[in-house]
Design an enzyme around this catalytic site. Structure first.
Site, PDB file in Angstrom:
ATOM      1  N   SER A 187      -2.593   8.640  -0.685  1.00 51.60           N
ATOM      2  CA  SER A 187      -2.525   9.867   0.110  1.00 51.60           C
ATOM      3  C   SER A 187      -3.564   9.839   1.231  1.00 51.60           C
ATOM      4  O   SER A 187      -3.502   8.980   2.108  1.00 51.60           O
ATOM      5  CB  SER A 187      -2.698  11.080  -0.805  1.00 51.60           C
ATOM      6  N   GLU A 290       9.214  13.020  -1.088  1.00 51.28           N
ATOM      7  CA  GLU A 290       7.922  13.620  -0.736  1.00 51.28           C
ATOM      8  C   GLU A 290       7.806  13.871   0.768  1.00 51.28           C
ATOM      9  O   GLU A 290       8.485  13.257   1.591  1.00 51.28           O
ATOM     10  CB  GLU A 290       6.775  12.750  -1.222  1.00 51.28           C
TER      11      GLU A 290
END
Length: 355
Positions: A187, A290
């Protein structure tokens, strides 16, 4: 009226020419069809833990930041691990070594944790770092870089650069050169990983042997289509950042500039927008449901066009950074199996190192 019109035009031009920079929509590809394969049964437990996370992250501003940090650290602390954790704290560097029972101190991984640049720690990400340590037999150093809002975004970037120089010459037992070095992150940490690898190239330092980016954020301009299209299907980022869909893109540019104190198009925070030539082998993993899917897809498409050995692997209907949920999530174990195959293919063997 003239000055009002001039101000509006100047605002728009500055926003798109300076803050955003190049329009990268040419890198977008058709939205992939979702696989008919259903997630493993353990996904229901993962989703329940994410709902608990959302319910626990109350408050505003600093109060919410502290709640998120506490919850993430709690998730890491509640598990049991096989690796040993050795804290490191110097005036210039903080973090911890993660050492599996059988490890080679010459083989090293620099791990950069996620957490939206405001949260996360070596403790919160022990599920990933313990798994990587056992998977690879490498000594894993997890950097505790400076977080916003207490620090500027550039501070965390500089910490990563300092850690890279350090780990080239230092292992868990003291000063010794790295035989192999992998930089990995998830991330926000994936963003830092990709930014760092480009910086290493530009500095002429010894390049890492490989990079791994799990669900990376690659562009602070925040204009990738999946940031809006996948809000409903992203059980982790959707509830936290779904409001972005309601904010006009031009104002997101100014928000990013104000919070990071860096231009959104700056390659230091948007590695997608720098040169992606002459990079080491990099594995990028992402979920097709996502919000950051297109960040990953755009980065890999541009890197491949620049002839860098960068590959993308996607999973259907996984949560953001599903590799965190190991060993209970079957798909997380599949991801680690693929990481092992990737590293076996690109890292020099013991015989090659000796030669």
């Amino acid at each position: 009226m003239f000055w009002l019109a001039f101000t509006v035009v100047a605002f728009v031009m500055f926003s798109y020419l300076v803050l955003r920079g190049e329009n990268l929509s040419y890198l977008d590809q058709p939205v992939p069809d979702h696989s008919p394969r259903a997630p493993s049964e353990a996904m229901q437990g993962v989703l329940a833990s994410l709902r608990e996370f959302g319910e626990g992250a109350h408050g505003r501003g600093r109060q919410r930041v502290q709640a998120v940090r506490g919850f993430m650290d709690k998730m890491g602390a509640q598990r049991s691990y096989e690796s040993e954790f050795l804290a490191l704290s110097t005036p210039d560097l903080r973090g911890e070594w993660v050492l599996a029972p059988k490890h080679d101190t010459g083989r090293r991984i620099l791990y950069l944790h996620g957490g939206a640049f405001i949260a996360g720690s070596p403790l919160s990400h022990r599920p990933i770092t313990d798994r990587l340590a056992r998977l690879t037999g490498a000594a894993v150093f997890v950097l505790d870089y400076r977080l916003m809002p207490e620090h500027k975004r550039i501070d965390g970037i500089e910490d990563c650069r300092r850690a890279y120089r350090w780990i080239l010459e230092n292992g868990p037992d003291g000063r010794s050169p790295a035989q192999t070095l992998v930089v990995a992150g998830d991330s926000a940490g994936g963003n830092l990983t990709l930014s760092l690898l480009s910086w290493v190239r530009d500095q002429g330092l010894r390049q890492a042997d490989a990079g791994i980016a799990l669900s990376p954020a690659t562009d602070a301009v925040l204009d990738a289509p999946s940031l809006r299209h996948n809000i409903a299907s992203d059980a982790m980022l959707g509830p936290a950042f779904g409001f972005l869909a309601k904010v006009p893109g031009i104002f997101l540019l100014w928000y990013t500039w104000a919070t990071s104190r860096m231009l959104p198009a700056d390659p230091r925070i948007s590695p997608l927008r720098g040169s992606l030539a002459d990079l080491p082998p990099i594995l990028v993993q992402a979920s097709d449901s996502e919000m950051l899917l297109d960040d990953a897809r755009r980065y890999v498409a541009k890197a491949q066009a620049a002839e860098s050995p960068v590959v993308l692997q996607t999973w259907p209907d996984m949560v953001h950074v599903w590799q965190m949920f190991t060993p209970e999530l079957e798909e997380a174990e599949e991801a680690y199996h693929n990481i092992a195959e990737f590293l076996d293919a690109v890292l020099p063997s013991s015989a090659e190192q000796a030669a």
